[in-house]
Design a protein around this motif. Structure first.
Motif, PDB file in Angstrom:
ATOM      1  N   ALA A  51     -20.558  51.245  60.115  1.00  0.00           N
ATOM      2  CA  ALA A  51     -21.367  51.018  61.323  1.00  0.00           C
ATOM      3  C   ALA A  51     -22.168  52.276  61.665  1.00  0.00           C
ATOM      4  CB  ALA A  51     -20.476  50.608  62.492  1.00  0.00           C
ATOM      5  N   ALA A  52     -21.553  53.445  61.477  1.00  0.00           N
ATOM      6  CA  ALA A  52     -22.257  54.713  61.726  1.00  0.00           C
ATOM      7  C   ALA A  52     -23.411  54.885  60.743  1.00  0.00           C
ATOM      8  CB  ALA A  52     -21.284  55.885  61.619  1.00  0.00           C
ATOM      9  N   LEU A  60     -27.351  46.957  51.796  1.00  0.00           N
ATOM     10  CA  LEU A  60     -26.121  46.957  52.584  1.00  0.00           C
ATOM     11  C   LEU A  60     -25.955  45.628  53.316  1.00  0.00           C
ATOM     12  CD1 LEU A  60     -23.615  48.440  53.513  1.00  0.00           C
ATOM     13  CD2 LEU A  60     -24.997  49.578  55.259  1.00  0.00           C
ATOM     14  N   ALA A  61     -27.047  45.077  53.837  1.00  0.00           N
ATOM     15  CA  ALA A  61     -26.978  43.783  54.523  1.00  0.00           C
ATOM     16  C   ALA A  61     -26.475  42.698  53.580  1.00  0.00           C
ATOM     17  CB  ALA A  61     -28.349  43.410  55.080  1.00  0.00           C
ATOM     18  N   GLU A  85     -24.924  43.679  62.375  1.00  0.00           N
ATOM     19  CA  GLU A  85     -25.457  45.017  62.694  1.00  0.00           C
ATOM     20  C   GLU A  85     -26.552  45.412  61.708  1.00  0.00           C
ATOM     21  OE1 GLU A  85     -25.955  48.393  64.948  1.00  0.00           O
ATOM     22  OE2 GLU A  85     -24.905  46.541  65.413  1.00  0.00           O
ATOM     23  N   ALA A  86     -26.357  45.100  60.421  1.00  0.00           N
ATOM     24  CA  ALA A  86     -27.395  45.393  59.422  1.00  0.00           C
ATOM     25  C   ALA A  86     -28.657  44.602  59.740  1.00  0.00           C
ATOM     26  CB  ALA A  86     -26.885  45.067  58.021  1.00  0.00           C
ATOM     27  N   ARG A  90     -29.630  43.738  62.626  1.00  0.00           N
ATOM     28  CA  ARG A  90     -30.252  44.350  63.805  1.00  0.00           C
ATOM     29  C   ARG A  90     -31.220  45.460  63.402  1.00  0.00           C
ATOM     30  NH1 ARG A  90     -30.070  48.537  67.184  1.00  0.00           N
ATOM     31  NH2 ARG A  90     -28.494  49.652  66.006  1.00  0.00           N
ATOM     32  N   VAL A  91     -30.839  46.256  62.410  1.00  0.00           N
ATOM     33  CA  VAL A  91     -31.718  47.343  61.954  1.00  0.00           C
ATOM     34  C   VAL A  91     -33.001  46.752  61.357  1.00  0.00           C
ATOM     35  CG1 VAL A  91     -31.928  49.345  60.423  1.00  0.00           C
ATOM     36  CG2 VAL A  91     -29.745  48.867  61.553  1.00  0.00           C
ATOM     37  N   ILE A  92     -32.860  45.689  60.571  1.00  0.00           N
ATOM     38  CA  ILE A  92     -34.038  45.060  59.976  1.00  0.00           C
ATOM     39  C   ILE A  92     -34.912  44.439  61.070  1.00  0.00           C
ATOM     40  CG2 ILE A  92     -34.814  43.206  58.428  1.00  0.00           C
ATOM     41  CD1 ILE A  92     -32.329  43.924  56.680  1.00  0.00           C
ATOM     42  N   ARG A  93     -34.286  43.883  62.103  1.00  0.00           N
ATOM     43  CA  ARG A  93     -35.059  43.315  63.222  1.00  0.00           C
ATOM     44  C   ARG A  93     -35.856  44.395  63.961  1.00  0.00           C
ATOM     45  NH1 ARG A  93     -30.812  39.733  63.162  1.00  0.00           N
ATOM     46  NH2 ARG A  93     -31.447  37.568  63.116  1.00  0.00           N
TER      47      ARG A  93
END
Length: 198
Positions: free
Chosen positions: A64-65, A115-116, A130-131, A133-136
């Motif tokens: 997550a970090a 990673l997603a 969470e992965a 979310r980063v792409i979004r």
């Protein structure tokens, strides 16, 4: 303990945590989440393994970090690109940044995309969300640029551009050929130039 000692300790702890987050992002990108150990991350961060548990209790917390670090790096990049005079130049700068990572992409793929995909194969944990979310975050920034250009369906154009990046990273990785990033990046730049400004 004086306030200055507490402040120094707090800064040192914050710096160590940040080092661990950067190391987690690097190691997980190179090895994948499943093959990465806490010891691997500790070694790259130059932190004793026992100290890692002070900041992160489990490997999933470190993954997550790593995702948080990807989000932070994306924010740094987009903040830098936001200084450019117009949206087309910002989008071109994004593509050039992707192409600039061609050797890394050819060896390991896109840090967040690979990673997603890996995390999506898990039954539990929620890290796949969470992965995503980063792409979004990336999609939202790209959509904003297309909207500023006055393009119809900026959300669709954002999805097209980010998908093209994921595809070229995947192909560069699968073929172990960084030149894929150069060729496809040039196509994307030409495509951006072909879009009429509103």
């Amino acid at each position: 303990m004086t306030d200055s000692q507490g402040s120094t300790r707090s800064r040192t702890a914050g710096a160590k945590r940040q080092r661990l987050m950067r190391a987690a992002a690097e190691v997980v990108h190179r090895q994948g989440a499943e093959r990465t150990t806490i010891a691997d991350i500790a070694r790259v961060a130059d932190v004793p393994v026992g100290n890692v548990y002070y900041y992160f209790k489990t490997k999933d917390e470190l993954v997550a970090a790593a995702l948080s670090e990807h989000a932070r790096q994306l924010q740094l990049l987009t903040d830098h690109l936001d200084r450019l005079p117009d949206s087309r130049e910002r989008l071109k700068g994004l593509i050039e940044a992707w192409v600039g990572q061609r050797d890394l992409a050819a060896r390991y793929g896109c840090p967040t995309g690979t990673l997603a995909v890996e995390l999506d194969k898990r039954d539990e944990g929620g890290l796949d969300v969470e992965a995503g979310r980063v792409i979004r975050l990336l999609l939202a920034w790209v959509e904003h640029q297309f909207r500023e250009l006055g393009q119809p369906e900026p959300d669709g154009l954002a999805l097209t551009l980010v998908s093209a990046y994921q595809g070229m990273s995947l192909m560069a990785n699968a073929l172990r050929d960084p030149a894929v990033m150069d060729r496809e990046g040039a196509r994307l730049l030409a495509w951006l130039d072909s879009l009429e400004a509103a």
